[in-house]
Design a protein around this motif. Structure first.
Motif, PDB file in Angstrom:
ATOM      1  N   ILE A 190      52.209  36.082 -73.576  1.00 30.67           N
ATOM      2  CA  ILE A 190      51.631  37.361 -73.989  1.00 30.67           C
ATOM      3  C   ILE A 190      50.953  37.247 -75.349  1.00 30.67           C
ATOM      4  CG2 ILE A 190      52.164  39.778 -74.535  1.00 30.67           C
ATOM      5  CD1 ILE A 190      52.380  38.901 -71.534  1.00 30.67           C
ATOM      6  N   ALA A 191      51.530  36.440 -76.234  1.00 24.71           N
ATOM      7  CA  ALA A 191      50.975  36.291 -77.581  1.00 24.71           C
ATOM      8  C   ALA A 191      49.557  35.740 -77.576  1.00 24.71           C
ATOM      9  CB  ALA A 191      51.883  35.388 -78.410  1.00 24.71           C
ATOM     10  N   GLN A 192      49.168  35.068 -76.498  1.00 25.95           N
ATOM     11  CA  GLN A 192      47.822  34.493 -76.410  1.00 25.95           C
ATOM     12  C   GLN A 192      46.836  35.410 -75.684  1.00 25.95           C
ATOM     13  OE1 GLN A 192      47.719  30.116 -75.733  1.00 25.95           O
ATOM     14  NE2 GLN A 192      49.935  30.293 -75.481  1.00 25.95           N
ATOM     15  N   LEU A 193      47.296  36.627 -75.382  1.00 27.10           N
ATOM     16  CA  LEU A 193      46.440  37.623 -74.741  1.00 27.10           C
ATOM     17  C   LEU A 193      46.134  38.734 -75.730  1.00 27.10           C
ATOM     18  CD1 LEU A 193      48.333  37.819 -71.317  1.00 27.10           C
ATOM     19  CD2 LEU A 193      46.474  36.269 -71.979  1.00 27.10           C
ATOM     20  N   SER A 194      45.573  39.807 -75.219  1.00 27.35           N
ATOM     21  CA  SER A 194      45.275  40.976 -76.040  1.00 27.35           C
ATOM     22  C   SER A 194      46.076  42.161 -75.525  1.00 27.35           C
ATOM     23  CB  SER A 194      43.776  41.288 -75.943  1.00 27.35           C
ATOM     24  OG  SER A 194      43.511  42.617 -76.345  1.00 27.35           O
ATOM     25  N   PRO A 195      46.439  43.094 -76.393  1.00 28.61           N
ATOM     26  CA  PRO A 195      47.129  44.296 -75.907  1.00 28.61           C
ATOM     27  C   PRO A 195      46.337  45.041 -74.833  1.00 28.61           C
ATOM     28  CG  PRO A 195      47.258  44.175 -78.290  1.00 28.61           C
ATOM     29  CD  PRO A 195      46.310  43.091 -77.866  1.00 28.61           C
ATOM     30  N   TYR A 224      62.242  49.507 -75.077  1.00 28.11           N
ATOM     31  CA  TYR A 224      62.670  48.202 -75.592  1.00 28.11           C
ATOM     32  C   TYR A 224      61.628  47.128 -75.297  1.00 28.11           C
ATOM     33  CZ  TYR A 224      67.125  50.579 -76.162  1.00 28.11           C
ATOM     34  OH  TYR A 224      68.096  51.457 -76.536  1.00 28.11           O
ATOM     35  N   ILE A 225      60.955  47.277 -74.168  1.00 31.50           N
ATOM     36  CA  ILE A 225      59.874  46.356 -73.815  1.00 31.50           C
ATOM     37  C   ILE A 225      58.690  46.588 -74.742  1.00 31.50           C
ATOM     38  CG2 ILE A 225      58.271  45.698 -71.977  1.00 31.50           C
ATOM     39  CD1 ILE A 225      60.545  46.665 -70.006  1.00 31.50           C
ATOM     40  N   ALA A 226      58.367  47.846 -74.982  1.00 36.47           N
ATOM     41  CA  ALA A 226      57.269  48.189 -75.888  1.00 36.47           C
ATOM     42  C   ALA A 226      57.543  47.662 -77.295  1.00 36.47           C
ATOM     43  CB  ALA A 226      57.060  49.700 -75.914  1.00 36.47           C
ATOM     44  N   GLU A 227      58.766  47.782 -77.750  1.00 34.54           N
ATOM     45  CA  GLU A 227      59.129  47.290 -79.084  1.00 34.54           C
ATOM     46  C   GLU A 227      58.947  45.781 -79.184  1.00 34.54           C
ATOM     47  OE1 GLU A 227      63.092  48.714 -79.532  1.00 34.54           O
ATOM     48  OE2 GLU A 227      62.475  50.762 -80.063  1.00 34.54           O
ATOM     49  N   LYS A 228      59.330  45.059 -78.141  1.00 28.89           N
ATOM     50  CA  LYS A 228      59.163  43.599 -78.143  1.00 28.89           C
ATOM     51  C   LYS A 228      57.686  43.226 -78.138  1.00 28.89           C
ATOM     52  CE  LYS A 228      60.305  39.245 -77.811  1.00 28.89           C
ATOM     53  NZ  LYS A 228      60.959  38.524 -78.926  1.00 28.89           N
ATOM     54  N   VAL A 229      56.892  43.925 -77.359  1.00 31.90           N
ATOM     55  CA  VAL A 229      55.453  43.640 -77.302  1.00 31.90           C
ATOM     56  C   VAL A 229      54.803  43.932 -78.655  1.00 31.90           C
ATOM     57  CG1 VAL A 229      53.275  44.370 -76.259  1.00 31.90           C
ATOM     58  CG2 VAL A 229      55.266  43.950 -74.815  1.00 31.90           C
ATOM     59  N   ALA A 230      55.212  45.012 -79.307  1.00 25.85           N
ATOM     60  CA  ALA A 230      54.692  45.328 -80.640  1.00 25.85           C
ATOM     61  C   ALA A 230      55.029  44.214 -81.624  1.00 25.85           C
ATOM     62  CB  ALA A 230      55.258  46.662 -81.117  1.00 25.85           C
ATOM     63  N   PRO A 236      51.978  48.050 -85.026  1.00 23.05           N
ATOM     64  CA  PRO A 236      52.904  49.185 -85.001  1.00 23.05           C
ATOM     65  C   PRO A 236      53.222  49.579 -83.550  1.00 23.05           C
ATOM     66  CG  PRO A 236      51.074  49.594 -86.496  1.00 23.05           C
ATOM     67  CD  PRO A 236      50.718  48.373 -85.721  1.00 23.05           C
ATOM     68  N   LEU A 237      54.447  50.009 -83.319  1.00 28.49           N
ATOM     69  CA  LEU A 237      54.852  50.433 -81.984  1.00 28.49           C
ATOM     70  C   LEU A 237      53.924  51.508 -81.441  1.00 28.49           C
ATOM     71  CD1 LEU A 237      56.837  50.474 -79.596  1.00 28.49           C
ATOM     72  CD2 LEU A 237      58.268  52.057 -80.931  1.00 28.49           C
ATOM     73  N   GLU A 238      53.522  52.426 -82.289  1.00 30.74           N
ATOM     74  CA  GLU A 238      52.663  53.522 -81.857  1.00 30.74           C
ATOM     75  C   GLU A 238      51.329  53.008 -81.306  1.00 30.74           C
ATOM     76  OE1 GLU A 238      54.146  53.309 -84.781  1.00 30.74           O
ATOM     77  OE2 GLU A 238      55.694  54.868 -84.598  1.00 30.74           O
ATOM     78  N   GLU A 239      50.832  51.924 -81.871  1.00 32.88           N
ATOM     79  CA  GLU A 239      49.565  51.372 -81.395  1.00 32.88           C
ATOM     80  C   GLU A 239      49.729  50.743 -80.009  1.00 32.88           C
ATOM     81  OE1 GLU A 239      45.981  48.388 -82.905  1.00 32.88           O
ATOM     82  OE2 GLU A 239      47.506  49.104 -84.325  1.00 32.88           O
TER      83      GLU A 239
END
Length: 254
Positions: A190-195, A224-230, A236-239
């Motif tokens: 995931i780190a090598q992709l874009s949000p 919890y998944i969103a927090e890890k992706v952030a 920021p989690l909100e983004e």
């Protein structure tokens, strides 16, 4: 707001608790939940749950690859009949699964091919399952050359190269609880992709994220998944919430 783009919160594991589980999801910021079907045995629960929670639950119709057995033609016909009777927001959960058994591999390929063509013809997105079968499923998609086909590769577990091929073909990457597992390696992919390339999902009741790993999953745990992706994207989690929600709204036309 978060959108859980893949939850089976309507199946029998949630008997007596479905409404409460949906309320817990909303209380935790998950205001929309995409419900992929499995087979003929789950359609009534799917429809009932969607009818009981309008504006929150959005059903998909499809035949799951592990449900492709001797009666696959009958099951396919049922999917097609329901498409004329009810509003669905996509075709799913569909795909190829060669993890448990390859007995019906050819039938799975036929069913998958038929369902992506239905989706393309109707302009509906697909939710694709590719357990031990990415190359088989993706080759079918490339062979069919369906110009309108889009959707998500649910619970993605492939390589960076496969992820980029999926994105180039017009699909999103489904990111679930496995991204929180210590040794899954999904975080590095995931780190090598874009949000902008991902959708968030729980796959409830399966694959609960840390700190609930090993327990029954539910849509409320999407945060919890969103927090890890952030954390992975150092945003920021909100983004992440905003971007993933816009991605889901775009794919499923909610």
């Amino acid at each position: 707001m978060l959108i859980d783009t893949h939850s089976h919160i309507f199946i029998e594991e949630f008997d007596g608790d479905t409404s409460a589980a949906i309320s817990r999801a909303v209380a935790n910021g998950v205001h929309k939940i995409i419900l992929p079907n499995i087979d003929s045995s789950t359609i009534k629960r799917l429809i009932d749950t969607s009818n009981s929670h309008p504006g929150i639950c959005y059903p998909l119709i499809g035949l799951h690859p592990t449900s492709v057995k001797e009666n696959y033609i009958e099951e396919l016909e049922l999917v097609e009949n329901w498409l004329n009777r009810y509003r669905f927001y996509g075709i799913g959960e569909i795909g190829i699964d060669l993890y448990w058994d390859e007995t019906f591999k050819k039938e799975q390929e036929f069913v998958f091919t038929r369902q992506i063509n239905i989706a393309n013809n109707l302009g509906l997105p697909v939710s694709i399952h590719t357990r031990n079968s990415f190359e088989v499923a993706f080759n079918i998609i490339k062979k069919e050359k369906l110009s309108k086909l889009t959707g998500v590769f649910h619970c993605f577990s492939g390589t960076v190269e496969e992820a980029k091929a999926v994105i180039k073909a017009g699909f999103k990457i489904g990111v679930g609880g496995t991204v929180t597992f210590k040794n899954s390696g999904i975080d590095k992919i995931i780190a090598q992709l874009s949000p902008q390339d991902i959708l968030l999902e729980t796959d409830s009741p399966y694959l609960a994220p840390v700190p609930f790993r090993g327990k029954q999953n539910e849509s409320a745990y999407l945060k919890y998944i969103a927090e890890k992706v952030a954390q992975i994207f150092d945003l920021p989690l909100e983004e992440i919430e905003t971007i993933s929600t816009q991605n889901a709204l775009q794919i499923f036309k909610l």
